[in-house]
Design a protein around this motif. Sequence first.
Motif, PDB file in Angstrom:
ATOM      1  N   UNK A   1       1.120  -0.933  -0.314  1.00 26.28           N
ATOM      2  CA  UNK A   1       0.028   0.049   0.084  1.00 26.28           C
ATOM      3  C   UNK A   1       1.212   1.329   0.017  1.00 26.28           C
ATOM      4  N   UNK A   2       1.914   1.019  -0.020  1.00 25.58           N
ATOM      5  CA  UNK A   2       3.609   1.879   0.074  1.00 25.58           C
ATOM      6  C   UNK A   2       4.271   2.467  -1.145  1.00 25.58           C
ATOM      7  N   UNK A   3       3.592   2.475  -2.313  1.00 29.63           N
ATOM      8  CA  UNK A   3       4.342   2.159  -2.588  1.00 29.63           C
ATOM      9  C   UNK A   3       5.401   4.354  -2.728  1.00 29.63           C
ATOM     10  N   UNK A   4       4.544   4.673  -2.379  1.00 29.90           N
ATOM     11  CA  UNK A   4       5.496   5.907  -1.656  1.00 29.90           C
ATOM     12  C   UNK A   4       5.081   6.438  -0.334  1.00 29.90           C
ATOM     13  N   UNK A   5       6.401   6.552   0.649  1.00 28.04           N
ATOM     14  CA  UNK A   5       6.305   6.813   2.569  1.00 28.04           C
ATOM     15  C   UNK A   5       5.890   7.929   2.193  1.00 28.04           C
ATOM     16  N   UNK A   6       5.170   9.204   2.847  1.00 31.18           N
ATOM     17  CA  UNK A   6       4.933  10.035   3.592  1.00 31.18           C
ATOM     18  C   UNK A   6       5.557  11.003   4.294  1.00 31.18           C
ATOM     19  N   UNK A   7       6.523  12.217   3.962  1.00 31.43           N
ATOM     20  CA  UNK A   7       7.224  12.911   4.982  1.00 31.43           C
ATOM     21  C   UNK A   7       6.649  12.614   6.140  1.00 31.43           C
ATOM     22  N   UNK A   8       5.450  12.373   6.501  1.00 28.65           N
ATOM     23  CA  UNK A   8       5.000  12.438   8.227  1.00 28.65           C
ATOM     24  C   UNK A   8       5.012  11.044   8.083  1.00 28.65           C
TER      25      UNK A   8
ATOM     26  N   UNK B   1      12.560   1.596   0.890  1.00 39.59           N
ATOM     27  CA  UNK B   1      13.059   0.587   1.814  1.00 39.59           C
ATOM     28  C   UNK B   1      14.648   1.431   1.048  1.00 39.59           C
ATOM     29  N   UNK B   2      14.846   1.977   0.081  1.00 41.58           N
ATOM     30  CA  UNK B   2      16.190   2.696  -0.443  1.00 41.58           C
ATOM     31  C   UNK B   2      15.385   3.553  -0.998  1.00 41.58           C
ATOM     32  N   UNK B   3      14.477   4.369  -1.175  1.00 41.54           N
ATOM     33  CA  UNK B   3      14.432   5.328  -1.794  1.00 41.54           C
ATOM     34  C   UNK B   3      14.534   6.447  -0.211  1.00 41.54           C
ATOM     35  N   UNK B   4      13.402   5.554   0.630  1.00 42.00           N
ATOM     36  CA  UNK B   4      12.879   6.478   2.061  1.00 42.00           C
ATOM     37  C   UNK B   4      13.212   5.343   3.015  1.00 42.00           C
ATOM     38  N   UNK B   5      14.768   4.939   3.188  1.00 46.64           N
ATOM     39  CA  UNK B   5      14.907   4.179   4.544  1.00 46.64           C
ATOM     40  C   UNK B   5      14.825   4.549   5.974  1.00 46.64           C
TER      41      UNK B   5
END
Length: 296
Positions: free
Chosen positions: A143-150, A176-180
């Motif tokens: 569900x999280x292809x992008x994880x938001x800033x918060x 895990x690679x883009x927003x570890x």
Amino acid sequence: MYDGASIYDQLSLERTVKGLSNLGIRQSPLTWEKAKRWARQFDEGPEKALAWLILRFLVFRTTDQLESSIRQALKAASQDFGRKLSLPEETDWRAILEGRIGDLNFYCSPPTLATYSLPGKSGELIARLVNRVFKVDKSYAHDFSVIGQNERLLIVDDGTFTGEQLSGFLDNYMPAGSSPDRVAVVVAIAHEAAIAHLAERHPNVAVFCGEVLSKSHCFESLSLSWVSNRLWPYLDVSPLDVYKSICEKHNLTNGGSASLGFGSLGVMVGYEHGIPDDSLNLLWEKSETWLPLIER
């Protein structure tokens, strides 16, 4: 040859194992009756001695004990995310986890990229526990292809021993690679080998656990300590050799020569809800002549 100077005492070991059950430290499926039935499969002599030493030194965690360990891991994760937001050290970790302080939204997911997880899988069970007890929203990583800033995604499970399953998941999980810094691994129990493996493969994804197992908790190190401490009563054969011969005799090598569990760490861990395949084959494998102590 039996070592007359050994301090091995089977009756004392049996009383200890029984006491762990009577005190509720060990519960179903690892009842006292189940332990006795499992031990009866071992021949008298070195095999029987090995059975009771394994039963004595096995690490077994009830659901309540796992919940306590998960609580410690979640506390550490929450406080770590709080420090990164420059929140005061004394900030209530539950307030951070619940989003009342720090303005973060936490979610938990089993370590899978599938659109759902089987109900009995360990990660699914722990995700439900984290949601029920600690009020963290349960979701799935897909569900999280992008994880938001918060947003912060907690990948939860009961334990990690080699770290390979979690590492494989993180290898294929793009955030895990883009927003570890927005992803964390949270487990009840972690072996030091898994912690090292994950740190090497994914150094920017934090790992939090409530309990750490070391090599000294595993079968090969324990068997050496049994000999050196004179708990092992036989001079002409080692616990490891006895173990391997039992596995070969009862066809417990899972189609190959490996008998110390996945990764050959020789982990001795069981849970109220099952047992990891990292644990000794003797504990969970079955054959025509062998019944497991704990079912997988």
